[in-house]
Design an enzyme around this catalytic site. Structure first.
Site, mmCIF file in Angstrom:
data_model
loop_
_atom_site.group_PDB
_atom_site.id
_atom_site.type_symbol
_atom_site.label_atom_id
_atom_site.label_comp_id
_atom_site.label_asym_id
_atom_site.label_seq_id
_atom_site.Cartn_x
_atom_site.Cartn_y
_atom_site.Cartn_z
ATOM 1 N N HIS A 159 0.848 -1.202 0.000
ATOM 2 C CA HIS A 159 0.000 0.000 0.000
ATOM 3 C C HIS A 159 0.883 1.253 0.000
ATOM 4 O O HIS A 159 1.045 1.924 1.017
ATOM 5 C CB HIS A 159 -0.874 -0.080 1.249
ATOM 6 C CG HIS A 159 -1.887 0.995 1.419
ATOM 7 N ND1 HIS A 159 -2.058 2.041 0.542
ATOM 8 C CD2 HIS A 159 -2.813 1.185 2.398
ATOM 9 C CE1 HIS A 159 -3.038 2.823 0.982
ATOM 10 N NE2 HIS A 159 -3.504 2.329 2.101
ATOM 11 N N GLU A 257 -0.958 1.370 -5.470
ATOM 12 C CA GLU A 257 -0.688 0.154 -4.723
ATOM 13 C C GLU A 257 -0.786 -1.083 -5.613
ATOM 14 O O GLU A 257 -1.532 -1.102 -6.593
ATOM 15 C CB GLU A 257 -1.700 0.000 -3.587
ATOM 16 C CG GLU A 257 -2.017 1.284 -2.834
ATOM 17 C CD GLU A 257 -3.303 1.175 -2.040
ATOM 18 O OE1 GLU A 257 -3.673 0.036 -1.649
ATOM 19 O OE2 GLU A 257 -3.958 2.205 -1.814
#
Length: 284
Positions: A159, A257
């Site tokens: 992320h 991400e």
């Protein structure tokens, strides 16, 4: 424009070792100082919090203030063994246990090409390994091995919070024609041209190949590759408040991400492995 909070470790004129443990905001952090790059990992979550090749601006954003306990906002959190909310246990933490637990650093080495690190976490009948190669570019590889005797479900993400000059002056290319899902509007979508995120964005795309994050304020482009088998998630909260982040920090990042299993969880047979990768380089 705020300085990255972890650049404080590099203020001294004294020569640092390549790898050195420090204590910062109640966390153990590994400070890396190599001729090609500077970087900082947190033992909690094996989270890469800072990465900066020599003579460049930082590539990753990190919040200035961290909570006393809980997840650190910024860098590249490892979301595992689920991404987002748990599908059945509402009281369990969003994005899984991995970013909340201390990992073991099994190996760290350096050479003329940069540094390599191997982090590992054992959790019940799971083993997850994070391999990092940092130098003039950034490469993270996540490998999960399911060690139970029964099948299991998995979702995961790397992320990444990318540091930018101004969220209003960035554009993401490489998604033209890509199909995906827009979570803010709750509908399927198809990207037309460059993607701009000012005002808020939460889209998941199925695409292959590099994306280019064009940062006009800093006059640079980062080429980001989420791999051939992962979804690409593009996220920014827009004007919505974000826990632990001040208003003047909100325009300094955008998330691009690598994620897998977010829509339909991956099913792993006993002994099966799942892989996820995230790579970045400076565009030419």
């Amino acid at each position: 424009m705020h300085e990255h909070p972890l650049q404080r470790f590099y203020k001294s004129l004294r020569k640092r070792p390549v790898f050195a443990w420090e204590r910062y905001q109640m966390r153990d952090v590994l400070v890396i100082d190599h001729p090609l790059c500077q970087a900082v990992f947190s033992r909690q979550g094996a989270q890469l919090l800072h990465f900066q090749p020599r003579d460049q601006k930082p590539w990753l954003w990190c919040a200035a203030k961290w909570p006393h306990v809980g997840a650190i906002r910024g860098g590249v959190p490892v979301c595992w063994p689920w991404y987002g909310r748990h599908p059945s246990e509402n009281a369990w933490p969003s994005h899984g246990w991995a970013r909340l637990l201390d990992w073991k650093l099994l190996d760290s080495s350096s050479d003329d090409d940069g540094v390599r690190l191997h982090w590992q976490l054992q959790l019940c009948d799971w083993q997850v390994d994070l391999h990092a190669h940092l130098g003039e570019r950034m490469e993270l590889r996540l490998c999960t091995e399911h060690q139970d005797s029964l099948p299991c479900q998995l979702s995961q993400a790397l992320h990444a919070y990318w540091r930018i000059g101004d969220v209003g002056e960035v554009a993401l290319s490489g998604l033209d024609g890509a199909h995906g899902y827009d979570h803010l509007n709750r509908q399927v979508c198809q990207q037309d041209g460059e993607l701009r995120v000012e005002g808020g964005c939460q889209r998941v795309f199925q695409q292959e190949g590099e994306l280019q994050l064009k940062d006009h304020a800093w006059q640079r482009a980062l080429c980001i590759d989420t791999g051939d088998d992962a979804d690409t998630v593009v996220w920014h909260p827009g004007s919505r408040p974000l826990l632990g982040v001040s208003w003047n920090e909100m325009g300094e990042f955008v998330c691009v991400e690598a994620a897998s299993g977010g829509t339909d969880s991956l099913s792993l047979a006993p002994g099966q492995k799942a892989h996820l990768s995230l790579q970045a380089r400076v565009g030419v």
